[in-house]
Design a protein around this motif. Sequence first.
Motif, PDB file in Angstrom:
ATOM      1  N   LEU A 168     -12.603  -3.903  -0.388  1.00 21.90           N
ATOM      2  CA  LEU A 168     -11.395  -3.190  -0.863  1.00 21.90           C
ATOM      3  C   LEU A 168     -10.290  -4.326  -1.232  1.00 21.90           C
ATOM      4  CD1 LEU A 168     -11.402  -1.601   2.686  1.00 21.90           C
ATOM      5  CD2 LEU A 168     -12.203  -0.526   0.517  1.00 21.90           C
ATOM      6  N   VAL A 169      -9.941  -4.029  -2.352  1.00 24.20           N
ATOM      7  CA  VAL A 169      -9.203  -5.126  -3.249  1.00 24.20           C
ATOM      8  C   VAL A 169      -7.911  -4.732  -3.554  1.00 24.20           C
ATOM      9  CG1 VAL A 169     -10.538  -4.770  -5.449  1.00 24.20           C
ATOM     10  CG2 VAL A 169      -9.014  -6.911  -5.251  1.00 24.20           C
ATOM     11  N   VAL A 170      -6.876  -5.391  -3.292  1.00 31.41           N
ATOM     12  CA  VAL A 170      -5.534  -4.970  -3.651  1.00 31.41           C
ATOM     13  C   VAL A 170      -4.954  -5.917  -4.656  1.00 31.41           C
ATOM     14  CG1 VAL A 170      -3.225  -4.653  -2.979  1.00 31.41           C
ATOM     15  CG2 VAL A 170      -4.985  -3.941  -1.495  1.00 31.41           C
ATOM     16  N   MET A 171      -4.622  -5.159  -5.788  1.00 30.63           N
ATOM     17  CA  MET A 171      -4.025  -6.048  -6.991  1.00 30.63           C
ATOM     18  C   MET A 171      -2.620  -5.828  -7.141  1.00 30.63           C
ATOM     19  SD  MET A 171      -6.970  -5.454  -9.506  1.00 30.63           S
ATOM     20  CE  MET A 171      -8.778  -5.342  -9.081  1.00 30.63           C
ATOM     21  N   ALA A 172      -1.955  -6.987  -7.396  1.00 26.94           N
ATOM     22  CA  ALA A 172      -0.437  -6.993  -7.864  1.00 26.94           C
ATOM     23  C   ALA A 172      -0.595  -6.872  -9.238  1.00 26.94           C
ATOM     24  CB  ALA A 172       0.305  -8.062  -7.159  1.00 26.94           C
ATOM     25  N   THR A 173       0.594  -6.230  -9.865  1.00 26.23           N
ATOM     26  CA  THR A 173       0.684  -6.107 -11.287  1.00 26.23           C
ATOM     27  C   THR A 173       2.047  -6.643 -11.411  1.00 26.23           C
ATOM     28  OG1 THR A 173      -0.969  -4.328 -11.691  1.00 26.23           O
ATOM     29  CG2 THR A 173       0.927  -4.478 -13.107  1.00 26.23           C
ATOM     30  N   GLY A 174       2.133  -7.585 -12.490  1.00 17.91           N
ATOM     31  CA  GLY A 174       3.237  -8.165 -12.910  1.00 17.91           C
ATOM     32  C   GLY A 174       3.224  -8.397 -14.404  1.00 17.91           C
ATOM     33  N   PRO A 180      -5.989  -9.583  -8.428  1.00 23.18           N
ATOM     34  CA  PRO A 180      -6.621  -9.626  -7.028  1.00 23.18           C
ATOM     35  C   PRO A 180      -5.981 -10.588  -6.079  1.00 23.18           C
ATOM     36  CG  PRO A 180      -8.226 -10.733  -8.238  1.00 23.18           C
ATOM     37  CD  PRO A 180      -6.994 -10.399  -9.388  1.00 23.18           C
ATOM     38  N   VAL A 181      -5.060  -9.959  -5.262  1.00 25.73           N
ATOM     39  CA  VAL A 181      -4.110 -10.900  -4.195  1.00 25.73           C
ATOM     40  C   VAL A 181      -4.589 -10.510  -2.875  1.00 25.73           C
ATOM     41  CG1 VAL A 181      -2.424 -11.351  -5.697  1.00 25.73           C
ATOM     42  CG2 VAL A 181      -2.146  -9.559  -4.216  1.00 25.73           C
ATOM     43  N   GLY A 182      -5.199  -9.734  -2.656  1.00 25.24           N
ATOM     44  CA  GLY A 182      -5.752  -8.886  -1.117  1.00 25.24           C
ATOM     45  C   GLY A 182      -6.830  -8.207  -1.073  1.00 25.24           C
ATOM     46  N   TRP A 183      -7.752  -8.680  -0.066  1.00 27.58           N
ATOM     47  CA  TRP A 183      -8.999  -8.237   0.327  1.00 27.58           C
ATOM     48  C   TRP A 183      -9.260  -7.798   1.601  1.00 27.58           C
ATOM     49  CZ3 TRP A 183     -12.784  -7.797  -3.513  1.00 27.58           C
ATOM     50  CH2 TRP A 183     -12.468  -8.418  -4.855  1.00 27.58           C
ATOM     51  N   ARG A 206     -12.014  -2.267  12.403  1.00 26.64           N
ATOM     52  CA  ARG A 206     -12.776  -1.215  12.761  1.00 26.64           C
ATOM     53  C   ARG A 206     -12.097   0.066  12.529  1.00 26.64           C
ATOM     54  NH1 ARG A 206     -15.059  -1.573  17.361  1.00 26.64           N
ATOM     55  NH2 ARG A 206     -14.630  -3.797  17.561  1.00 26.64           N
ATOM     56  N   GLY A 207     -12.599   1.178  12.617  1.00 28.39           N
ATOM     57  CA  GLY A 207     -11.931   2.308  12.093  1.00 28.39           C
ATOM     58  C   GLY A 207     -12.610   2.814  10.951  1.00 28.39           C
ATOM     59  N   ALA A 213      -8.904   0.643   4.601  1.00 28.48           N
ATOM     60  CA  ALA A 213      -8.326   0.847   3.203  1.00 28.48           C
ATOM     61  C   ALA A 213      -6.626   0.733   3.323  1.00 28.48           C
ATOM     62  CB  ALA A 213      -8.802   1.962   2.210  1.00 28.48           C
ATOM     63  N   ALA A 214      -6.092   1.621   4.207  1.00 28.46           N
ATOM     64  CA  ALA A 214      -4.657   1.584   4.275  1.00 28.46           C
ATOM     65  C   ALA A 214      -4.247   0.219   4.877  1.00 28.46           C
ATOM     66  CB  ALA A 214      -4.349   2.842   5.126  1.00 28.46           C
ATOM     67  N   ASP A 215      -4.896  -0.308   5.811  1.00 31.16           N
ATOM     68  CA  ASP A 215      -4.672  -1.596   6.447  1.00 31.16           C
ATOM     69  C   ASP A 215      -4.435  -2.706   5.389  1.00 31.16           C
ATOM     70  OD1 ASP A 215      -4.289  -0.486   8.915  1.00 31.16           O
ATOM     71  OD2 ASP A 215      -6.416  -1.207   9.623  1.00 31.16           O
ATOM     72  N   VAL A 216      -5.413  -2.918   4.648  1.00 32.59           N
ATOM     73  CA  VAL A 216      -5.463  -3.905   3.777  1.00 32.59           C
ATOM     74  C   VAL A 216      -4.201  -3.794   2.651  1.00 32.59           C
ATOM     75  CG1 VAL A 216      -6.954  -3.022   2.026  1.00 32.59           C
ATOM     76  CG2 VAL A 216      -6.771  -5.497   2.057  1.00 32.59           C
TER      77      VAL A 216
END
Length: 397
Positions: A168-174, A180-183, A206-207, A213-216
């Motif tokens: 689950l990757v979180v990307m920051a757009t600038g 990709p800055v969060g996994w 867990r969960g 996905a919401a946690d990351v």
Amino acid sequence: MALLHEPAWLHESAPAVSSDADQGIRHDQDVCDDHGARRDRGAEGSCLHAFVAAVFDHLPRADQRRWAELHVRALLRTPGKKSLRRLAMSVSDSPTASQALHQFLNASPWDWATARRNLLRQVVPAGTEVTAWTLAPALMPKRGDHSAGVHRRFDSDSGRSVNCQLGLVVMATGEHGPLPVGWGLYVPRTWSQARRVKARVPDAVRGPLWSQAADVLRSTASQLSGPRAPVTADLSWLPDREAFLDDLARSRRPFVVSVPDTVRVVPASPLWADPEALTVRRLLAGRGDGSAEDGRHVLSLPVLLPRPLSRRVRLRLLVQHRPNRPAELWLTNLIDRPVPDLRPLMRQPRLAADVVTALHEDFGLRDFEGRSFPGWHHHTTLVSTAFTYSRLHGDPT
């Protein structure tokens, strides 16, 4: 809150890594240290050294920082499959280099969370801001049942069920696009405690999939202060997407997310005298005007999520009909924004999917050889660092 503007990179493809010959790299110009590791001379080598040092300056030992730089350099200059043996051969003449890389990746106890915070500071330097946070899946096929989080899942690209890890990757757009800055690594609830202990999975992971996905997403976006940038995502891959949408709406963070027509909503239009939760497909079928759209106009319908009346949040369903193809659908809580202002946000999931493809094909995301949860996070952090450096600085090495 500033909305996203389209930068110059919008229509560019993700950077590819070519061979050493194509890049003009000559290993006989490298300098070897006492351990046989090659260090590039010149401006490019100094630039990469400074970048990696800024990301990994929290590592307590000099040898850890040295192997971090060599690993990132190897990811940038090694064409094809990024096995540890091939990575080691590209940056070191030592016969034990691959074992040292393996040790650094899988056994060395370094903090990947701090490295990612440092990477985010490189992506969003002082005085700038993130204009969008994008959540995307990264499917990594695996053999065997021992790798952290491995399970069987349907892969829409191949059209079949595969044995895999789900990142689950979180990307920051600038300024330079989604980076990709969060996994997070999804660990199914079916995993036994014995398997979790063996793979060194923390108790906190867990969960259900939507909550992981919401946690990351939450933990990554909370690292920056200032205006809350909108969240974007394509939720078609998320089976429990309605729970994720409900959590996102309750967070009051602005969002524009792509959804399938099976998502349930409550019409908020006076045309519906007795509103009840129904799928978007049924809602649009009830209108009967889809054939009138020419593919350019975006239809906007007021809707609510199917929650108790006291907790309902006003949303907009955006519908773009396309000739001979299913309509594209988005849900957003930015109800007062003109649609043209939202279009750059609506494009982010596609751009993020292109980044995931580049991470797989050019930066070795699929090539992780370890099994542990910490090793996986070390690997994704190093891959993110290599990709981000290539995007920010252009020349891979």
